[in-house]
Structures are given as structure tokens and as C-alpha cells.
Design a protein around this motif. Structure first.
Motif, PDB file in Angstrom:
ATOM      1  N   ARG A 130       0.891  -1.232   0.133  1.00 48.38           N
ATOM      2  CA  ARG A 130      -0.021   0.030  -0.016  1.00 48.38           C
ATOM      3  C   ARG A 130       1.096   1.300  -0.082  1.00 48.38           C
ATOM      4  O   ARG A 130       0.605   2.260  -0.693  1.00 48.38           O
ATOM      5  N   ASP A 131       1.901   1.241   0.667  1.00 46.76           N
ATOM      6  CA  ASP A 131       2.551   2.554   1.196  1.00 46.76           C
ATOM      7  C   ASP A 131       3.864   2.503  -0.073  1.00 46.76           C
ATOM      8  O   ASP A 131       4.384   3.896  -0.214  1.00 46.76           O
TER       9      ASP A 131
ATOM     10  N   SER B  11       2.640   0.674  -4.623  1.00 49.63           N
ATOM     11  CA  SER B  11       1.562   1.089  -5.407  1.00 49.63           C
ATOM     12  C   SER B  11       1.134   2.416  -5.163  1.00 49.63           C
ATOM     13  O   SER B  11       1.497   3.214  -3.980  1.00 49.63           O
ATOM     14  N   ASN B  12       0.347   3.291  -6.033  1.00 49.78           N
ATOM     15  CA  ASN B  12      -0.174   4.528  -5.802  1.00 49.78           C
ATOM     16  C   ASN B  12      -1.701   4.236  -5.716  1.00 49.78           C
ATOM     17  O   ASN B  12      -2.219   3.958  -6.674  1.00 49.78           O
ATOM     18  N   PRO B  13      -2.143   3.922  -4.503  1.00 49.00           N
ATOM     19  CA  PRO B  13      -3.673   3.970  -4.124  1.00 49.00           C
ATOM     20  C   PRO B  13      -4.535   4.628  -4.942  1.00 49.00           C
ATOM     21  O   PRO B  13      -5.699   4.443  -5.062  1.00 49.00           O
ATOM     22  N   VAL B  14      -4.293   6.047  -5.446  1.00 50.01           N
ATOM     23  CA  VAL B  14      -5.110   6.777  -6.167  1.00 50.01           C
ATOM     24  C   VAL B  14      -5.583   5.988  -7.516  1.00 50.01           C
ATOM     25  O   VAL B  14      -6.457   6.329  -7.927  1.00 50.01           O
TER      26      VAL B  14
ATOM     27  N   GLU C 118      -4.002   2.601  -8.403  1.00 48.36           N
ATOM     28  CA  GLU C 118      -3.754   1.420  -8.797  1.00 48.36           C
ATOM     29  C   GLU C 118      -4.251   0.574  -7.514  1.00 48.36           C
ATOM     30  O   GLU C 118      -4.732   0.988  -6.516  1.00 48.36           O
TER      31      GLU C 118
ATOM     32  N   TYR D 151      -3.826  -3.188  -5.569  1.00 45.97           N
ATOM     33  CA  TYR D 151      -2.980  -4.129  -5.399  1.00 45.97           C
ATOM     34  C   TYR D 151      -3.277  -5.597  -4.783  1.00 45.97           C
ATOM     35  O   TYR D 151      -4.486  -5.368  -4.032  1.00 45.97           O
TER      36      TYR D 151
END
Lengths: 85, 85
Positions: free
Chosen positions: A64-65, A68-71, A73, A75
Motif C-alpha cells: 500500500r505504502d 502502489s499508488n492507491p489513487v 492502482e 494491489y
């Protein structure tokens, strides 16, 4: 213990790299391919002193940190069951 | 029908990108990670008119010829069983 992390673009996000691959694949004569999307894949080796639950939690945090880019993507984390015991 | 293709560096090939991620992850305080290796991941949508065997053969060819460099990389193809029927 080994974990696998898959990072993919969210379905709503355009994937120009995948489109380019799709186009190239059609151009050199492969048929029957309707879409290609590219993602990232990581193999993370975890210290055997962590329990499977701790290892999964640690790798989920890293996915998460860091990975990946949680905006844009999503995972997914898989612990390798063959090395889980 | 959907296929997933995983492309990884052969174990004997150095992975500086994975090493950089490992170093960064340690630097920001995650413990218990002993190694990180980065690969590529592709989701390939295949025309439903192909049989699963034809689809697998087609995607295997694409993985070998287009998506990977067989000199330094291995690939693995999985047909998504939930959409295979």
C-alpha cells in the motif's frame, strides 16, 4: 517465506502502455486478442521469524505504502503457501 | 476469456530495481524483508471464439515473442479459470 504482490491500474484508469502492446501484437499478426493491460509484479522474501499473519500484514503495508499508488492502482498480496509452513 | 502473464528475471540475473526497492523499504523502517525482486504482469483479454487450448497457445506465443526477453527472463501463463468455460 515468499510473498507475491500484484499491482494493477484500476479499471477506470487508461493504460496507454497496454494499448501500445495490444496494437503491436495485432500489428505482427496475432489474432483473437481483445485487450492488454500491464501491471507490476513483485516477489518479496520475508524473514522466516515472522508468522504468516505478521508477514502478510507487513507485506500488505509495503504494497500500500511503497509499491502502489492507491489513487490509480489496486494491489493484491499472496503468501506463497508452499513456503508458508 | 482472460489470461495472466507473469514475467520475472531469471534467478541468476541481477535485479537493481528490486535491490533499490528493498533498500528503500528498509530505510523507511520495515523489518523482516530479506529480498525484493520486480517483475512484470500482463492481463490479456482473449476473444471468446478461441478454445481454452488455442487461447493458451496464443498467449504463450505472445509471452515468449513480445512480452519477455527469453535471454534474461522467464514467463508464466495462467488462464483465468473463472472465465475459461
Amino acid at each position: 517465506m515468499k510473498a507475491r504482490v500484484y499491482v494493477t491500474l484500476k479499471p477506470s484508469v487508461l493504460d496507454p502502455q497496454g494499448k501500445a502492446i495490444h496494437h503491436a501484437v495485432e500489428g505482427i499478426g496475432y489474432h483473437g486478442i481483445t485487450d492488454v493491460r500491464q501491471g507490476k509484479y513483485f516477489e518479496v522474501a520475508v524473514d522466516g521469524s515472522l508468522s504468516p499473519d505478521e508477514a502478510r500484514a507487513e507485506v500488505e503495508r509495503i504494497a500500500r505504502d511503497v509499491l502502489s499508488n492507491p489513487v490509480i492502482e489496486d494491489y493484491r498480496v499472496e503468501l506463497d503457501s508452499s513456503t508458508e509452513a
